[in-house]
Scaffold this active site. Structure first.
Site, PDB file in Angstrom:
ATOM      1  N   LYS A 171     -60.092  23.772  10.737  1.00  0.00           N
ATOM      2  CA  LYS A 171     -59.398  22.479  10.192  1.00  0.00           C
ATOM      3  C   LYS A 171     -57.971  22.581  10.298  1.00  0.00           C
ATOM      4  O   LYS A 171     -56.682  23.088  10.392  1.00  0.00           O
ATOM      5  CB  LYS A 171     -59.844  22.459   8.847  1.00  0.00           C
ATOM      6  CG  LYS A 171     -60.634  22.647   8.350  1.00  0.00           C
ATOM      7  CD  LYS A 171     -60.914  22.988   7.188  1.00  0.00           C
ATOM      8  CE  LYS A 171     -62.309  23.083   6.346  1.00  0.00           C
ATOM      9  NZ  LYS A 171     -62.835  23.560   5.183  1.00  0.00           N
ATOM     10  N   HIS A 202     -63.934  26.351   0.544  1.00  0.00           N
ATOM     11  CA  HIS A 202     -65.295  25.499   1.083  1.00  0.00           C
ATOM     12  C   HIS A 202     -65.138  26.520   2.547  1.00  0.00           C
ATOM     13  O   HIS A 202     -64.203  26.199   3.141  1.00  0.00           O
ATOM     14  CB  HIS A 202     -65.231  23.960   0.888  1.00  0.00           C
ATOM     15  CG  HIS A 202     -66.111  23.564  -0.037  1.00  0.00           C
ATOM     16  ND1 HIS A 202     -65.110  21.871  -0.412  1.00  0.00           N
ATOM     17  CD2 HIS A 202     -65.896  23.827  -1.532  1.00  0.00           C
ATOM     18  CE1 HIS A 202     -65.410  21.682  -1.811  1.00  0.00           C
ATOM     19  NE2 HIS A 202     -65.658  22.710  -2.134  1.00  0.00           N
ATOM     20  N   TYR A 258     -57.313  15.859   7.597  1.00  0.00           N
ATOM     21  CA  TYR A 258     -57.768  16.719   8.090  1.00  0.00           C
ATOM     22  C   TYR A 258     -58.419  15.801   9.183  1.00  0.00           C
ATOM     23  O   TYR A 258     -59.637  15.590   9.405  1.00  0.00           O
ATOM     24  CB  TYR A 258     -58.093  18.276   7.579  1.00  0.00           C
ATOM     25  CG  TYR A 258     -59.379  18.399   6.790  1.00  0.00           C
ATOM     26  CD1 TYR A 258     -58.705  17.283   5.695  1.00  0.00           C
ATOM     27  CD2 TYR A 258     -60.528  19.094   6.722  1.00  0.00           C
ATOM     28  CE1 TYR A 258     -60.228  16.941   4.651  1.00  0.00           C
ATOM     29  CE2 TYR A 258     -61.342  18.951   5.728  1.00  0.00           C
ATOM     30  CZ  TYR A 258     -61.597  17.671   4.338  1.00  0.00           C
ATOM     31  OH  TYR A 258     -62.101  17.450   3.710  1.00  0.00           O
ATOM     32  N   ASP A 317     -68.304  22.556  -7.267  1.00  0.00           N
ATOM     33  CA  ASP A 317     -67.483  23.866  -6.945  1.00  0.00           C
ATOM     34  C   ASP A 317     -67.029  24.648  -8.720  1.00  0.00           C
ATOM     35  O   ASP A 317     -67.308  25.619  -8.520  1.00  0.00           O
ATOM     36  CB  ASP A 317     -66.091  22.966  -6.999  1.00  0.00           C
ATOM     37  CG  ASP A 317     -65.900  22.811  -5.119  1.00  0.00           C
ATOM     38  OD1 ASP A 317     -64.838  21.946  -4.984  1.00  0.00           O
ATOM     39  OD2 ASP A 317     -66.965  23.270  -4.528  1.00  0.00           O
TER      40      ASP A 317
HETATM   41  C1  T46 Z   1     -66.765  16.629   3.333  1.00  0.00           C
HETATM   42  C2  T46 Z   1     -67.453  16.036   3.981  1.00  0.00           C
HETATM   43  C3  T46 Z   1     -68.334  15.353   2.403  1.00  0.00           C
HETATM   44  N1  T46 Z   1     -68.983  14.596   2.616  1.00  0.00           N
HETATM   45  C4  T46 Z   1     -69.614  13.743   2.168  1.00  0.00           C
HETATM   46  C5  T46 Z   1     -70.551  14.531   0.697  1.00  0.00           C
HETATM   47  C6  T46 Z   1     -70.221  14.223  -0.890  1.00  0.00           C
HETATM   48  O1  T46 Z   1     -71.005  12.768  -0.577  1.00  0.00           O
HETATM   49  C7  T46 Z   1     -68.564  13.306  -0.472  1.00  0.00           C
HETATM   50  C8  T46 Z   1     -67.627  14.515  -1.102  1.00  0.00           C
HETATM   51  O2  T46 Z   1     -67.682  16.003  -0.380  1.00  0.00           O
HETATM   52  P1  T46 Z   1     -66.963  16.992  -0.675  1.00  0.00           P
HETATM   53  O3  T46 Z   1     -67.046  16.637  -2.863  1.00  0.00           O
HETATM   54  O4  T46 Z   1     -67.614  17.903  -0.600  1.00  0.00           O
HETATM   55  O5  T46 Z   1     -65.555  16.965  -0.344  1.00  0.00           O
HETATM   56  P2  T46 Z   1     -64.852  18.149  -0.876  1.00  0.00           P
HETATM   57  O6  T46 Z   1     -64.559  18.670  -1.899  1.00  0.00           O
HETATM   58  O7  T46 Z   1     -63.407  17.494  -0.492  1.00  0.00           O
HETATM   59  O8  T46 Z   1     -65.145  18.852   0.034  1.00  0.00           O
HETATM   60  C9  T46 Z   1     -63.943  19.261   1.528  1.00  0.00           C
HETATM   61  O9  T46 Z   1     -62.969  20.186   0.270  1.00  0.00           O
HETATM   62  C10 T46 Z   1     -62.534  21.260   0.837  1.00  0.00           C
HETATM   63  C11 T46 Z   1     -60.891  21.329   0.805  1.00  0.00           C
HETATM   64  C12 T46 Z   1     -63.165  20.951   2.540  1.00  0.00           C
HETATM   65  O10 T46 Z   1     -62.315  22.461   3.796  1.00  0.00           O
HETATM   66  C13 T46 Z   1     -63.753  20.819   3.046  1.00  0.00           C
HETATM   67  O11 T46 Z   1     -63.255  19.852   4.375  1.00  0.00           O
HETATM   68  C14 T46 Z   1     -64.824  19.900   2.191  1.00  0.00           C
HETATM   69  O12 T46 Z   1     -66.149  21.041   1.659  1.00  0.00           O
HETATM   70  O13 T46 Z   1     -68.331  13.564   1.079  1.00  0.00           O
HETATM   71  C15 T46 Z   1     -69.372  14.032   4.022  1.00  0.00           C
HETATM   72  O14 T46 Z   1     -69.528  12.429   4.666  1.00  0.00           O
HETATM   73  N2  T46 Z   1     -68.513  14.065   5.082  1.00  0.00           N
HETATM   74  C16 T46 Z   1     -67.647  15.768   5.111  1.00  0.00           C
HETATM   75  O15 T46 Z   1     -67.187  16.124   6.519  1.00  0.00           O
END
Ligand code: T46
Length: 185
Positions: free
Chosen positions: A72, A62, A132, A173
């Site tokens: 980060k 991401h 992070y 993803d």
């Molecule tokens: C990233 C983020 C997500 N959210 C909410 C959005 C979704 O409803 C839920 C899960 O989000 P997501 O599936 O995008 O989470 P990850 O797959 O862990 O995403 C992260 O994964 C990789 C490793 C990264 O480096 C980024 O920081 C980020 O993209 O949390 C928020 O409210 N705030 C945030 O900063």
């Protein structure tokens, strides 16, 4: 604090000084002055994140587009992950290159991933808590994803060694990630 550049020169492995005694351990997980002095990075952090995942979960790759690109500073407080940064800066001499390291509750290692790179990790233990700090706020409109298995990047994810037949991905993803050659960067 020991700082070591990885295969992408401005991706830094940070090994904090850990004070162990009969009670357990103590270390400063973040100190702005020490971090800036050791890394030369003076960007302010504005958001802390915490995710928990089970073995085989792969989150990434991401990034957020400018002007909301996030730097980060990542670490693990339980379990272990293989953490990866990918250089997607078109003008970088290491464009398309990846750099990875095992971050774990046991080794206390951290990675600094500058703004403009893609980031992801795969969980190597039954569960892992991933914490992070980011240098800009979450902006869904600027968020993009690159395929974890893009052959042009060739990340050597240690899946087989950890009994992971196929990583567990979010729908986003699975379907929303692009190959680097087709990515919006
Ligand atoms: C990233 C983020 C997500 N959210 C909410 C959005 C979704 O409803 C839920 C899960 O989000 P997501 O599936 O995008 O989470 P990850 O797959 O862990 O995403 C992260 O994964 C990789 C490793 C990264 O480096 C980024 O920081 C980020 O993209 O949390 C928020 O409210 N705030 C945030 O900063």
């Amino acid at each position: 604090m020991q700082v070591t550049p990885l295969a992408i020169a401005d991706v830094l492995l940070i090994e904090p000084k850990v004070f162990g005694d009969a009670r357990g351990f103590f270390f400063e997980s973040f100190n702005q002055e020490a971090f800036t002095r050791a890394t030369g990075v003076s960007l302010p952090f504005v958001q802390d994140n915490h995710s928990r995942s089970r073995r085989g979960v792969l989150r990434g790759l991401h990034y957020q587009l400018a002007p909301k690109a996030q730097g980060k500073l990542v670490r693990v407080t339980s379990g272990a992950v293989f953490d990866v940064a990918v250089d997607i800066r078109r003008d970088s001499p290491t464009f398309g290159r990846w750099a990875g390291s095992v971050l774990s509750a046991d080794n206390h290692h951290q990675l600094w991933i500058p703004p403009g790179l893609a980031h992801g990790f795969v969980v190597l233990t039954d569960t892992a808590d991933f914490l992070y700090k980011t240098t800009d706020y979450y902006s869904p409109a600027h968020e993009r994803a690159i395929r974890w298995d893009d052959p042009a990047i060739g990340i050597e994810w240690p899946l087989a060694a950890h009994g992971i037949a196929q990583p567990v991905l979010s729908d986003k993803d699975q379907t929303g990630a692009r190959l680097l050659a087709e990515a919006d960067i």
